[in-house]
Scaffold this motif. Structure first.
Motif, PDB file in Angstrom:
ATOM      1  N   GLU A   1       0.975  -1.208  -0.116  1.00 30.82           N
ATOM      2  CA  GLU A   1       0.052  -0.091   0.074  1.00 30.82           C
ATOM      3  C   GLU A   1       0.711   1.282  -0.073  1.00 30.82           C
ATOM      4  O   GLU A   1       0.387   2.210  -0.483  1.00 30.82           O
ATOM      5  N   ASP A   2       1.995   1.077   0.754  1.00 30.81           N
ATOM      6  CA  ASP A   2       2.876   2.402   0.733  1.00 30.81           C
ATOM      7  C   ASP A   2       3.310   2.920  -0.835  1.00 30.81           C
ATOM      8  O   ASP A   2       3.628   4.276  -0.766  1.00 30.81           O
ATOM      9  N   LEU A   3       3.512   1.918  -1.591  1.00 30.69           N
ATOM     10  CA  LEU A   3       3.707   2.457  -2.926  1.00 30.69           C
ATOM     11  C   LEU A   3       2.847   3.410  -3.554  1.00 30.69           C
ATOM     12  O   LEU A   3       3.197   4.476  -4.075  1.00 30.69           O
ATOM     13  N   ILE A   4       1.400   3.228  -3.361  1.00 23.31           N
ATOM     14  CA  ILE A   4       0.625   3.940  -3.876  1.00 23.31           C
ATOM     15  C   ILE A   4       0.166   5.163  -2.937  1.00 23.31           C
ATOM     16  O   ILE A   4       0.017   6.316  -3.381  1.00 23.31           O
ATOM     17  N   VAL A   5       0.629   5.147  -1.663  1.00 23.07           N
ATOM     18  CA  VAL A   5       0.160   6.264  -0.844  1.00 23.07           C
ATOM     19  C   VAL A   5       1.271   7.383  -1.277  1.00 23.07           C
ATOM     20  O   VAL A   5       1.204   8.634  -1.277  1.00 23.07           O
ATOM     21  N   ARG A   6       2.625   7.071  -1.343  1.00 23.89           N
ATOM     22  CA  ARG A   6       3.878   7.818  -1.580  1.00 23.89           C
ATOM     23  C   ARG A   6       4.037   8.151  -3.158  1.00 23.89           C
ATOM     24  O   ARG A   6       4.724   8.853  -3.560  1.00 23.89           O
ATOM     25  N   ASN A   7       2.799   7.533  -3.927  1.00 22.71           N
ATOM     26  CA  ASN A   7       2.781   7.812  -5.331  1.00 22.71           C
ATOM     27  C   ASN A   7       4.265   7.676  -5.984  1.00 22.71           C
ATOM     28  O   ASN A   7       4.853   8.289  -6.931  1.00 22.71           O
TER      29      ASN A   7
END
Length: 167
Positions: A91-97
């Motif tokens: 999920e962190d990949l999407i949150v941080r763009n």
């Protein structure tokens, strides 16, 4: 690296591949699922669907001749792209763009994501292309052989479209 220019060049390569690189009835080569997977994570689902429609329509119109076949197979791939990224890269990949790459996330994770999206694309494409007129074993062999070939081709596309900014 200019992502948009590289993306347009790969669409042209896909059209050339469809027009001039027919390897027989059992192999279908496509770069489209890998290209959709490599879209930046800041792009929302609606924009991703529009891009998938445009890529599929351009390929259908300029190469395959059967309008709507690549579009119909590529839209489910675009629809589940973010979910696939969440499952395989976190999920962190999407949150941080942030972007992914083979070097940052590993060959295994990238391969599983690519194989999943390519399998969905091929299943839809082969099912719609055959439309019940081809035997199951022909479709199954075409699916398996094409999946293996497209996995290697997709890894090359991912390598070309993703940047490795790992320090």
């Amino acid at each position: 690296q200019n992502f948009g220019l590289m993306y347009c060049l790969l669409i042209i390569c896909q059209i050339v591949l469809c027009n001039y690189c027919s390897l027989g009835p059992y192999i279908m080569l496509t770069m489209l699922p890998a290209m959709i997977l490599c879209l930046p994570t800041r792009i929302n689902a609606a924009a991703c669907l529009v891009i998938a429609f445009a890529c599929g329509f351009a390929t259908d119109w300029l190469a395959d001749g059967l309008l709507g076949l690549n579009v119909a197979a590529l839209l489910p791939v675009a629809l589940i792209r973010k979910g696939t990224i969440r499952i395989f890269f976190g999920e962190d990949l999407i949150v941080r763009n942030d972007s992914f790459s083979i070097r940052k996330n590993g060959l295994g994770k990238v391969s599983f994501a690519l194989v999943m999206l390519t399998a969905i694309f091929l299943a839809a494409y082969i099912f719609l292309d055959g439309a019940g007129t081809r035997p199951f074993w022909f479709c199954a062999i075409k699916f398996g052989v094409s999946l293996v070939c497209n996995w290697g081709l997709g890894l090359l596309v991912i390598k070309a479209l993703t940047t490795d900014d790992r320090k």
